[in-house]
Design a protein around this motif. Structure first.
Motif, mmCIF file in Angstrom:
data_model
loop_
_atom_site.group_PDB
_atom_site.id
_atom_site.type_symbol
_atom_site.label_atom_id
_atom_site.label_comp_id
_atom_site.label_asym_id
_atom_site.label_seq_id
_atom_site.Cartn_x
_atom_site.Cartn_y
_atom_site.Cartn_z
ATOM 1 N N SER A 98 18.565 13.846 15.855
ATOM 2 C CA SER A 98 19.093 12.527 15.532
ATOM 3 C C SER A 98 18.047 11.467 15.837
ATOM 4 C CB SER A 98 20.371 12.241 16.327
ATOM 5 O OG SER A 98 20.118 12.257 17.715
ATOM 6 N N ARG A 99 18.228 10.299 15.247
ATOM 7 C CA ARG A 99 17.327 9.176 15.493
ATOM 8 C C ARG A 99 17.871 8.308 16.615
ATOM 9 N NH1 ARG A 99 13.152 8.162 12.501
ATOM 10 N NH2 ARG A 99 12.840 9.257 10.533
ATOM 11 N N GLY A 100 16.981 7.795 17.413
ATOM 12 C CA GLY A 100 17.362 6.845 18.433
ATOM 13 C C GLY A 100 17.379 5.437 17.880
ATOM 14 N N ASN A 101 17.865 4.515 18.684
ATOM 15 C CA ASN A 101 17.891 3.120 18.269
ATOM 16 C C ASN A 101 16.497 2.520 18.218
ATOM 17 O OD1 ASN A 101 20.702 3.017 17.993
ATOM 18 N ND2 ASN A 101 20.978 2.553 20.166
ATOM 19 N N ALA A 102 15.630 2.964 19.095
ATOM 20 C CA ALA A 102 14.250 2.478 19.091
ATOM 21 C C ALA A 102 13.510 3.059 17.892
ATOM 22 C CB ALA A 102 13.548 2.861 20.384
ATOM 23 N N LYS A 103 12.575 2.312 17.384
ATOM 24 C CA LYS A 103 11.802 2.729 16.206
ATOM 25 C C LYS A 103 11.041 4.021 16.491
ATOM 26 C CE LYS A 103 8.406 0.817 12.959
ATOM 27 N NZ LYS A 103 7.308 1.777 13.149
ATOM 28 N N ASP A 104 11.105 4.939 15.543
ATOM 29 C CA ASP A 104 10.344 6.197 15.610
ATOM 30 C C ASP A 104 10.646 6.990 16.878
ATOM 31 O OD1 ASP A 104 7.548 4.482 14.106
ATOM 32 O OD2 ASP A 104 9.219 5.536 13.160
ATOM 33 N N THR A 105 11.920 7.041 17.207
ATOM 34 C CA THR A 105 12.396 7.851 18.326
ATOM 35 C C THR A 105 13.417 8.857 17.811
ATOM 36 O OG1 THR A 105 12.080 6.040 19.889
ATOM 37 C CG2 THR A 105 13.547 7.812 20.552
ATOM 38 N N VAL A 106 13.279 10.095 18.230
ATOM 39 C CA VAL A 106 14.243 11.104 17.838
ATOM 40 C C VAL A 106 14.637 11.928 19.052
ATOM 41 C CG1 VAL A 106 13.438 11.312 15.455
ATOM 42 C CG2 VAL A 106 12.475 12.812 17.213
ATOM 43 N N TYR A 107 15.789 12.573 18.922
ATOM 44 C CA TYR A 107 16.311 13.440 19.964
ATOM 45 C C TYR A 107 16.619 14.802 19.361
ATOM 46 C CZ TYR A 107 17.027 8.958 22.237
ATOM 47 O OH TYR A 107 16.838 7.711 22.765
ATOM 48 N N LEU A 108 16.566 15.803 20.211
ATOM 49 C CA LEU A 108 17.001 17.134 19.829
ATOM 50 C C LEU A 108 18.008 17.595 20.870
ATOM 51 C CD1 LEU A 108 16.600 19.449 17.764
ATOM 52 C CD2 LEU A 108 15.016 20.486 19.430
ATOM 53 N N GLN A 109 19.269 17.598 20.486
ATOM 54 C CA GLN A 109 20.328 18.076 21.369
ATOM 55 C C GLN A 109 20.461 19.578 21.168
ATOM 56 O OE1 GLN A 109 22.260 16.356 23.669
ATOM 57 N NE2 GLN A 109 23.010 18.389 24.236
#
Length: 116
Positions: A69-80
């Motif tokens: 998923s994408r985070g709120n900050a620019k060019d940030t992603v997460y992997l759950q």
């Protein structure tokens, strides 16, 4: 110069969960997509990717256990990562691919170890 920084790895028992984070910065162009790979001995695998339009892609082997998923900050992603298995053990790398140039930039990796 584009920098990519991952965090969130660690040691977890089978069945546990982890969330990895990745942030890219310094690109002159927009980031087309961001990807997570994992490296195990003798094998590198594309785990998940997300494009700038929000579309996602996952390795078939995951069985729906991971979510990018994408985070709120620019060019940030997460992997759950849920329902982790010992075979998920490896170094997880994040890559940011630029839109105009197609250049890929990699982070230093974060270790994920799943104990049985």
């Amino acid at each position: 110069q584009v920098q990519v920084v991952e965090s969130g790895g660690g040691l977890v028992q089978t069945g546990g969960s982890l969330r990895l984070s990745c942030a890219a910065s310094g690109s002159r162009f927009s980031i087309h997509r961001m990807e997570w790979y994992r490296q195990a001995p003798g094998k590198r695998e594309l785990v998940a990717s997300i494009k700038n339009d929000g579309s996602t892609n996952y390795a078939d082997s995951l069985g729906g256990r991971f979510t990018i998923s994408r985070g709120n900050a620019k060019d940030t992603v997460y992997l759950q990562m849920n329902s982790l298995k010992p075979e998920d053990t490896g170094v997880y790398y994040c890559a940011a691919i630029e839109d105009v140039t197609g250049e890929g930039y990699w982070g230093q990796g974060t270790q994920v170890t799943v104990s049985s």
